[in-house]
Design a protein around this motif. Structure first.
Motif, PDB file in Angstrom:
ATOM      1  N   ARG A  26      68.785  59.765 103.499  1.00  0.00           N
ATOM      2  CA  ARG A  26      68.100  61.047 103.671  1.00  0.00           C
ATOM      3  C   ARG A  26      68.649  61.764 104.902  1.00  0.00           C
ATOM      4  N   TYR A  27      68.494  63.069 104.844  1.00  0.00           N
ATOM      5  CA  TYR A  27      69.007  63.936 105.895  1.00  0.00           C
ATOM      6  C   TYR A  27      67.813  64.660 106.510  1.00  0.00           C
ATOM      7  N   CYS A  28      67.565  64.428 107.791  1.00  0.00           N
ATOM      8  CA  CYS A  28      66.378  64.989 108.437  1.00  0.00           C
ATOM      9  C   CYS A  28      66.782  65.936 109.545  1.00  0.00           C
ATOM     10  N   MET A  29      65.938  66.935 109.741  1.00  0.00           N
ATOM     11  CA  MET A  29      66.201  67.907 110.773  1.00  0.00           C
ATOM     12  C   MET A  29      64.923  68.153 111.553  1.00  0.00           C
ATOM     13  N   LYS A  30      65.048  68.198 112.874  1.00  0.00           N
ATOM     14  CA  LYS A  30      63.867  68.493 113.684  1.00  0.00           C
ATOM     15  C   LYS A  30      64.213  69.655 114.602  1.00  0.00           C
ATOM     16  N   TYR A  31      63.374  70.652 114.579  1.00  0.00           N
ATOM     17  CA  TYR A  31      63.635  71.826 115.397  1.00  0.00           C
ATOM     18  C   TYR A  31      62.447  72.111 116.293  1.00  0.00           C
ATOM     19  N   ARG A  32      62.719  72.302 117.602  1.00  0.00           N
ATOM     20  CA  ARG A  32      61.677  72.658 118.545  1.00  0.00           C
ATOM     21  C   ARG A  32      62.035  73.999 119.170  1.00  0.00           C
ATOM     22  N   HIS A  33      61.303  75.001 118.829  1.00  0.00           N
ATOM     23  CA  HIS A  33      61.603  76.334 119.322  1.00  0.00           C
ATOM     24  C   HIS A  33      61.315  76.434 120.814  1.00  0.00           C
ATOM     25  N   CYS A  34      60.225  75.771 121.264  1.00  0.00           N
ATOM     26  CA  CYS A  34      59.840  75.881 122.682  1.00  0.00           C
ATOM     27  C   CYS A  34      60.903  75.258 123.594  1.00  0.00           C
ATOM     28  N   ASP A  35      61.571  74.197 123.125  1.00  0.00           N
ATOM     29  CA  ASP A  35      62.611  73.565 123.935  1.00  0.00           C
ATOM     30  C   ASP A  35      64.011  74.043 123.566  1.00  0.00           C
ATOM     31  N   GLY A  36      64.136  74.752 122.485  1.00  0.00           N
ATOM     32  CA  GLY A  36      65.442  75.195 122.011  1.00  0.00           C
ATOM     33  C   GLY A  36      66.331  74.034 121.625  1.00  0.00           C
ATOM     34  N   LYS A  37      65.718  73.017 120.962  1.00  0.00           N
ATOM     35  CA  LYS A  37      66.497  71.832 120.631  1.00  0.00           C
ATOM     36  C   LYS A  37      66.510  71.601 119.121  1.00  0.00           C
ATOM     37  N   LEU A  38      67.661  71.137 118.652  1.00  0.00           N
ATOM     38  CA  LEU A  38      67.811  70.821 117.237  1.00  0.00           C
ATOM     39  C   LEU A  38      68.379  69.409 117.136  1.00  0.00           C
ATOM     40  N   VAL A  39      67.727  68.561 116.342  1.00  0.00           N
ATOM     41  CA  VAL A  39      68.218  67.192 116.164  1.00  0.00           C
ATOM     42  C   VAL A  39      68.403  66.934 114.671  1.00  0.00           C
ATOM     43  N   LEU A  40      69.570  66.402 114.327  1.00  0.00           N
ATOM     44  CA  LEU A  40      69.830  66.071 112.927  1.00  0.00           C
ATOM     45  C   LEU A  40      69.942  64.565 112.796  1.00  0.00           C
ATOM     46  N   LYS A  41      69.408  64.036 111.717  1.00  0.00           N
ATOM     47  CA  LYS A  41      69.479  62.585 111.520  1.00  0.00           C
ATOM     48  C   LYS A  41      69.830  62.269 110.079  1.00  0.00           C
ATOM     49  N   VAL A  42      70.742  61.335 109.889  1.00  0.00           N
ATOM     50  CA  VAL A  42      71.073  60.870 108.542  1.00  0.00           C
ATOM     51  C   VAL A  42      70.943  59.358 108.564  1.00  0.00           C
ATOM     52  N   THR A  43      70.123  58.830 107.676  1.00  0.00           N
ATOM     53  CA  THR A  43      69.897  57.398 107.679  1.00  0.00           C
ATOM     54  C   THR A  43      69.775  56.867 106.262  1.00  0.00           C
ATOM     55  N   ASP A  44      70.064  55.568 106.109  1.00  0.00           N
ATOM     56  CA  ASP A  44      69.909  54.977 104.783  1.00  0.00           C
ATOM     57  C   ASP A  44      68.807  53.936 104.720  1.00  0.00           C
ATOM     58  N   ASN A  45      68.050  53.810 105.799  1.00  0.00           N
ATOM     59  CA  ASN A  45      66.841  52.977 105.772  1.00  0.00           C
ATOM     60  C   ASN A  45      67.050  51.494 105.553  1.00  0.00           C
ATOM     61  N   LYS A  46      68.285  51.040 105.588  1.00  0.00           N
ATOM     62  CA  LYS A  46      68.481  49.618 105.286  1.00  0.00           C
ATOM     63  C   LYS A  46      67.983  48.806 106.462  1.00  0.00           C
ATOM     64  N   GLU A  47      67.400  47.677 106.155  1.00  0.00           N
ATOM     65  CA  GLU A  47      66.808  46.872 107.226  1.00  0.00           C
ATOM     66  C   GLU A  47      67.840  46.074 107.973  1.00  0.00           C
ATOM     67  N   MET A  48      67.711  46.079 109.239  1.00  0.00           N
ATOM     68  CA  MET A  48      68.537  45.214 110.054  1.00  0.00           C
ATOM     69  C   MET A  48      67.614  44.643 111.092  1.00  0.00           C
ATOM     70  N   GLN A  49      67.473  43.350 111.071  1.00  0.00           N
ATOM     71  CA  GLN A  49      66.579  42.752 112.054  1.00  0.00           C
ATOM     72  C   GLN A  49      67.177  42.942 113.422  1.00  0.00           C
ATOM     73  N   ARG A  50      66.317  43.310 114.332  1.00  0.00           N
ATOM     74  CA  ARG A  50      66.830  43.594 115.670  1.00  0.00           C
ATOM     75  C   ARG A  50      66.982  42.326 116.473  1.00  0.00           C
ATOM     76  N   PHE A  51      67.956  42.385 117.318  1.00  0.00           N
ATOM     77  CA  PHE A  51      68.145  41.273 118.228  1.00  0.00           C
ATOM     78  C   PHE A  51      67.114  41.376 119.321  1.00  0.00           C
ATOM     79  N   SER A  52      66.420  40.288 119.585  1.00  0.00           N
ATOM     80  CA  SER A  52      65.490  40.353 120.704  1.00  0.00           C
ATOM     81  C   SER A  52      65.552  39.027 121.420  1.00  0.00           C
ATOM     82  N   PHE A  53      65.742  39.118 122.697  1.00  0.00           N
ATOM     83  CA  PHE A  53      65.798  37.882 123.477  1.00  0.00           C
ATOM     84  C   PHE A  53      64.407  37.536 123.946  1.00  0.00           C
ATOM     85  N   ILE A  54      63.914  36.455 123.421  1.00  0.00           N
ATOM     86  CA  ILE A  54      62.542  36.073 123.758  1.00  0.00           C
ATOM     87  C   ILE A  54      62.593  34.973 124.802  1.00  0.00           C
TER      88      ILE A  54
END
Lengths: 193, 122
Positions: A26-54
């Motif tokens: 999916r292709y996502c777009m976030k726009y904030r007029h008050c900050d004048g910022k535009l962020v685009l994101k493209v992701t496929d949602n596949k799971e990847m377990q995160r590395f965490s040092f416990i």
């Protein structure tokens, strides 16, 4: 989250990501007029377990975490999540984003097999864009609008645009009516005389 | 609200942008979807029917959610209106500051190479 700095790289990678898995990308777009910022994101949602040092004093927990780390590492090789992000506050990037929107709309509505111009070297000729697209019937067919529609929807914008760039320089206008366009040059010459 | 036709969706999106001018964000997500459940899809696949895909567009401002689907036939028209909408509303982004950059470069040159070069403007 990976922020990509180069626009062309972002486009290339996101289209690649989409073609690898058209169903979950999916292709996502976030726009904030008050900050004048535009962020685009493209992701496929596949799971990847995160590395965490416990850090744990409990040996069992430690053992489990090691196992899960190894598992995550193995899975990571097979299931690779990708999330590409691009942020900007520049108006010029909004124009580039519109082109990317067009690319994604075409890919998603019609199917991942549609060839789209990816390199922006080609797209630069599209800057005069829609005028050229609409006026292209003049070059290809006198009144053959069906043919021009097919051309418009096909991905062969590059060759049409290059040939059309010449025509536009010659005629100087991009109008809707192909017949009008063809009749313009002779009349202009007459006036000059 | 929820699922709308493309034109009302664009109207709602316009008002969403308007409402969130001074505060808040607008999120727009585009994804390919057949709009059918998995079981229906499997049935269609086994029956040999081609599964028709559409483009699902969702928008939210954090509070309200709207969405629409666009097929292959109407996507060009939608894309044109959508582009116009975005151009009209994304006015807060910075314009390319070329003049300022040039001035800055000239200023540096004057400062840095003042002893060796004569400044262009006296």
């Amino acid at each position: 989250m990976v922020y990509v700095t180069s626009w062309d790289e972002f486009v290339g990678r996101s289209v690649q990501l989409y073609k690898a898995d058209p169903q979950s990308t999916r292709y996502c777009m976030k726009y904030r007029h008050c900050d004048g910022k535009l962020v685009l994101k493209v992701t496929d949602n596949k799971e990847m377990q995160r590395f965490s040092f416990i850090i744990s004093s409990d040996v069992q927990l430690l053992f489990k975490s090691v196992i899960s780390l190894l598992l995550a590492f193995c899975l990571g090789l097979l299931i690779w999540e990708e999330c590409l992000k691009f942020k900007t506050d520049q108006a010029q990037d909004a124009k580039k984003m519109e082109k990317l929107n067009n690319i994604f709309f075409a890919l998603m509505a019609r199917g991942p097999d549609v060839t789209v111009p990816l390199t922006f070297a080609v797209d630069l000729s599209e800057v005069t864009g829609k005028e050229q697209m609409e006026a292209q019937p003049a070059k290809k067919g006198r009144g053959r609008k069906q043919h021009s529609d097919i051309l418009q929807t096909a991905g062969r914008e590059a060759e049409v645009l290059f040939s059309f760039g010449l025509l536009q320089k010659f005629c100087g206008v991009g109008k809707h009516d192909p017949m009008m366009l063809l009749s313009l040059p002779p009349s202009i010459r007459l006036h000059k005389k | 609200m929820g699922l709308l036709q493309p034109d009302p969706f664009l109207n709602e999106l316009t008002s969403m942008f308007e409402r969130n001018r001074d505060k808040g964000s607008v999120w727009v997500t585009v994804k390919r979807s057949s709009m059918k459940s998995k079981s229906q899809k499997n049935k269609m696949a086994t029956a040999g029917e081609p599964v028709e895909y559409r483009c699902l567009i969702r928008a939210t401002d954090g509070k309200k959610k709207i969405s629409t689907t666009v097929g292959a036939k109407d996507h060009q028209r939608f894309q044109a209106s959508y582009a116009t909408l975005l151009k009209a509303h994304m006015a807060a982004l910075k314009k390319r500051e070329r003049k300022d950059k040039k001035k800055g470069v000239d200023g540096d040159r004057k400062d840095g190479a003042g002893s060796t070069k004569k400044p262009k403007r006296v």
